[in-house]
Design an enzyme around this catalytic site. Structure first.
Site, PDB file in Angstrom:
ATOM      1  N   ASP A   1       0.828  -1.204   0.000  1.00  0.00           N
ATOM      2  CA  ASP A   1       0.000   0.000   0.000  1.00  0.00           C
ATOM      3  C   ASP A   1       0.867   1.260   0.000  1.00  0.00           C
ATOM      4  O   ASP A   1       2.077   1.206   0.276  1.00  0.00           O
ATOM      5  CB  ASP A   1      -0.888  -0.037   1.259  1.00  0.00           C
ATOM      6  CG  ASP A   1      -2.251   0.577   1.044  1.00  0.00           C
ATOM      7  OD1 ASP A   1      -2.395   1.399   0.133  1.00  0.00           O
ATOM      8  OD2 ASP A   1      -3.175   0.242   1.817  1.00  0.00           O
TER       9      ASP A   1
ATOM     10  N   ASP B   1     -10.543   1.655  -4.026  1.00  0.00           N
ATOM     11  CA  ASP B   1     -11.106   1.267  -2.730  1.00  0.00           C
ATOM     12  C   ASP B   1     -12.618   1.119  -2.815  1.00  0.00           C
ATOM     13  O   ASP B   1     -13.246   0.676  -1.851  1.00  0.00           O
ATOM     14  CB  ASP B   1     -10.760   2.311  -1.659  1.00  0.00           C
ATOM     15  CG  ASP B   1      -9.450   1.979  -0.954  1.00  0.00           C
ATOM     16  OD1 ASP B   1      -8.897   0.899  -1.213  1.00  0.00           O
ATOM     17  OD2 ASP B   1      -8.986   2.811  -0.150  1.00  0.00           O
TER      18      ASP B   1
HETATM   19  C1  DGJ Z   1      -5.933   1.609   1.883  1.00  0.00           C
HETATM   20  C2  DGJ Z   1      -6.246   0.474   0.950  1.00  0.00           C
HETATM   21  O1  DGJ Z   1      -6.654   0.962  -0.276  1.00  0.00           O
HETATM   22  C3  DGJ Z   1      -7.294  -0.430   1.596  1.00  0.00           C
HETATM   23  O2  DGJ Z   1      -7.662  -1.435   0.715  1.00  0.00           O
HETATM   24  C4  DGJ Z   1      -6.742  -0.972   2.868  1.00  0.00           C
HETATM   25  O3  DGJ Z   1      -5.659  -1.834   2.593  1.00  0.00           O
HETATM   26  C5  DGJ Z   1      -6.307   0.157   3.775  1.00  0.00           C
HETATM   27  N1  DGJ Z   1      -5.440   1.077   3.117  1.00  0.00           N
HETATM   28  C6  DGJ Z   1      -5.630  -0.363   4.996  1.00  0.00           C
HETATM   29  O4  DGJ Z   1      -5.174   0.635   5.799  1.00  0.00           O
END
Ligand code: DGJ
Length: 694
Positions: A441, A498
């Site tokens: 991430d 997301d």
């Molecule tokens: C942002 C990501 O896009 C989510 O899918 C998730 O992994 C969160 N971070 C976790 O903090």
């Protein structure tokens, strides 16, 4: 003296030419030219006329237009000596290296002690040309701007399409009408960004998804790019792509652009899309086990967030396995006191409060269910409230009092100590456990764009991949904030967004397919009530939208009714039966006569089968569905057409359409020229049609 060079594949020709050893210019790029075309004549007739108010000769729109030639637009290179004096370059050809499918041109500017090279490589299978520029200097110099080899844009084009977006709304297309001056896009966030996917499509007049000519560009770099699409006062048009300006913080002797991927299509935007999809899938992405089928994925983020409780996670894993899942990914929250997003980033050690016996009890349980295990990291980030920050505040990038993003700062990836530290922490977790997947991430933009940061991230990824070649890596950055061919040289999957809202995803996936194949594009079935949009969507729609790409589930399976679970199980099972060919298929965007319908056709590599996903994104303005034309079929062949989810026809679909009760055989010609007339349906639903060549 005139010198010309050409690169060809079956469908396109690129011709460069120059005189008196000046920097070459692209004098032709488009449909394949005859083999015996006289290139010197092309060069001679290529010149545009001169009239009043113009210079006596038109400066070249070269691979790097030079201010010293009085070029009337944006230059391709801006450099300064280390004392700040501007270096006005004047390059002269020293060598042209030609080999099949490749052309490298080398130039020097002796007065300034510079060497410039432009390299082109055409891939005859994918039809993508990679173009890259490099600069060397005898003395350290400041690089302000360097474009990858500059390309002309077509004159018979009224608009250009580029890509913007936002969190939970990635891959939005913008159409901008050509006019004199510059369309300038620059991303100074230090990562590829939701807002600035580095892509551009220039359709010629009348081009659609399925027909007409189009040119497309993608800059394969994860640190933020700059794009210039300029119409000069004389009407010529140029396209420049490079790193964002001033990304090189210090004077250096060597610079290089990222590869610019370009392609010409004479069969619509789909021609560009398929070229990029295939090139990324077959030439760039390196799967750890290329022969392994893509596993059905599960991610626990939206099920538990930071509340990691072993019995609950085990229960969720068991339920996921029962749905057909093959890989279980433990998201954020597993490490040192990470109970929310205010702390612990960079403290990459298992939290003994949540996992008193380590991760193995969970991993063993996951394995006992026949699934593999993956884990989340956000390596480039640090929370000020962390042990590592307290020990090494100087490891953070940017000012001490900078505005935080999600309570975090970025680490300075240019520092070898930082990279070594991250390597060791991540490697320790990977060495100790049977982990075959990392979700990587990157949730904060950088305080400033910095090429060393991007190179540092690439170096860490490369080192980890060398030591753990069996580990697949997913590129995530608050969803789709780091998607580009540069990161995908080192990763194998992207988290497109997301948003697990199937309606939003339907649109995003449709546009992302202009650049991305299914095999790298993760799409997960979300909760009944979407956590990021609040929208409530039917399971069938959610499942089929996820089945369009690399399928996964990201929800709490404990919320499923028996009926929902059964629907999901069936779609997962269908996906497993079809992934073998679908993950290598071309995704073709269909031209929908009804703007409420977003439809695509996935065509197998041998063209023997296809599946059409026709998503109803809104209520139609007309009362009955309009026929949907298919594409790229053999007009003379017959195809067996099967509406595989005909049981979803609602009571308000009252007609006696054959497709609602049986398969039919239709010619490719009929399917492409009249199209399929589908049953009436509710908005937020999907028809899925299989076709097999008879
Ligand atoms: C942002 C990501 O896009 C989510 O899918 C998730 O992994 C969160 N971070 C976790 O903090």
């Amino acid at each position: 003296m005139i010198q010309c060079w050409r690169l060809d594949d079956r469908r396109q020709t690129l011709v460069l030419g120059s005189h008196r050893k000046h920097l070459a210019e692209v004098i032709y790029w488009g449909p394949r030219l005859p083999d015996d075309e006289d290139l010197d004549t092309l060069f001679a007739v290529h010149a545009i006329d001169v009239t009043g108010g113009m210079l006596d000769l038109n400066p070249e729109l070269s691979v790097s237009p030079e201010a010293t030639r009085t070029f009337p637009g944006q230059p391709g290179l801006i450099v300064r000596a280390s004392d700040g004096t501007q270096l006005l370059t004047k390059f002269c050809l020293v060598q042209a290296q030609e080999e099949p499918g490749r052309l490298n041109l080398f130039y020097t500017d002796e007065n300034n002690g510079l060497t410039y090279s432009a390299r082109f490589a055409i891939n005859s299978r994918t039809h993508v040309i990679e173009a890259q520029a490099a600069l060397e200097s005898d003395e350290p110099i400041h690089l302000h701007w360097m474009s990858a080899p500059v390309m002309p844009a077509p004159q018979l084009s009224d608009e250009m399409i580029d890509v913007s977006g936002r969190w939970c709304g990635e891959f939005q297309l913008n159409r901008t009408v050509w006019s004199p001056g510059v369309r300038f896009r620059e991303n100074r966030t230090g990562r590829t960004g939701h807002e600035h996917f580095p892509g551009l499509i220039v359709p010629c007049r009348g081009a659609t998804n399925t027909q007409g000519q189009a040119y497309a560009f993608h800059y394969g770099w994860s640190g933020g790019h700059k794009m210039i699409a300029e119409e000069l006062p004389d009407g010529r048009r140029q396209i420049q792509f490079g790193h964002a300006e001033h990304m090189e913080a210090t004077p250096k002797k060597q610079f290089e652009t990222a590869p610019l991927y370009i392609t010409f299509s004479d069969d619509g935007l789909n021609g560009c899309a398929v070229a990029f999809q295939r090139h990324l899938r077959d030439e760039i992405v390196q799967m750890p086990q290329p022969d392994r089928e893509r596993p059905v994925h599960y991610n626990c983020w939206e099920a538990v967030y930071f509340n990691h409780d072993l019995p609950v996670l085990k229960d969720i894993a068991s339920r996921a396995a029962d749905l057909g899942v093959e890989r279980f990914v433990l998201d954020d929250g597993w490490f040192n006191r990470r109970d929310n997003d205010t702390r612990a980033l960079s403290d990459w050690e298992v939290d003994p409060r949540k996992y008193p016996d380590g991760l193995d009890p969970l991993i063993d349980h996951v394995h006992s269910l026949g699934m593999t295990f993956g884990i989340w990291f956000e390596p480039e980030m640090i929370n000020p409230d962390s042990e590592i920050y307290r020990a090494h505040p100087d490891w953070a990038l940017g000012a001490e009092d900078q505005i935080l993003g999600r309570n975090q700062k970025a680490l300075n990836m240019a520092l070898p100590d930082v990279r070594d530290f991250l390597f060791e922490r991540i490697a320790t977790v990977l060495r100790k456990h049977a982990i075959e997947y990392i979700k990587w991430d990157h949730n904060r933009v950088l305080p400033m764009p910095d090429a060393d940061q991007t190179r540092g991230s690439y170096a860490l990824l490369d080192r980890l991949r060398a030591e753990f070649p069996h580990v697949e890596i997913e590129s995530c950055a608050s969803g789709g904030g780091r998607i580009d061919f540069g990161i995908l040289e080192r990763t194998q999957r992207i988290w497109l967004s997301d948003s697990t809202d199937a309606l939003e995803r339907l649109k995003m996936q449709h546009n992302a397919a202009l650049f991305l194949p299914a095999t790298v594009t993760g799409c997960h079935v979300g909760s009944r009530k979407c956590h990021t949009s609040g929208r409530v969507l039917d399971m069938s729609f959610r499942a089929w939208v996820a089945a369009q790409r690399h399928m996964g589930i990201e929800m709490d399976p404990r919320e499923l009714t028996d009926e929902e679970a059964e629907t999901l199980r069936q779609v997962v099972s269908w996906w497993k039966q079809n992934r073998g060919w679908m993950m290598n298929a071309d995704i073709l965007r269909l031209e929908s006569p009804d703007p409420a319908v977003i439809a695509e056709q996935q065509l197998s590599a041998d063209h023997a089968r296809f599946v059409v996903f026709a998503g109803k994104a809104a209520t139609s303005s007309q009362i009955a569905p309009r026929p949907l034309r298919l594409t790229r079929l053999d007009p003379h062949a017959r195809y067996r057409i099967n509406l595989i989810n005909r049981d979803r026809a609602v009571g308000l679909s009252r007609g006696t359409q054959t497709l609602k009760t049986e398969s039919v055989d239709l010619s490719g010609s009929y399917l492409m020229n009249h199209g399929l007339t589908l049953p009436w349906s509710f908005p937020e639903s999907m028809w899925v049609i299989e076709g097999r060549r008879q």
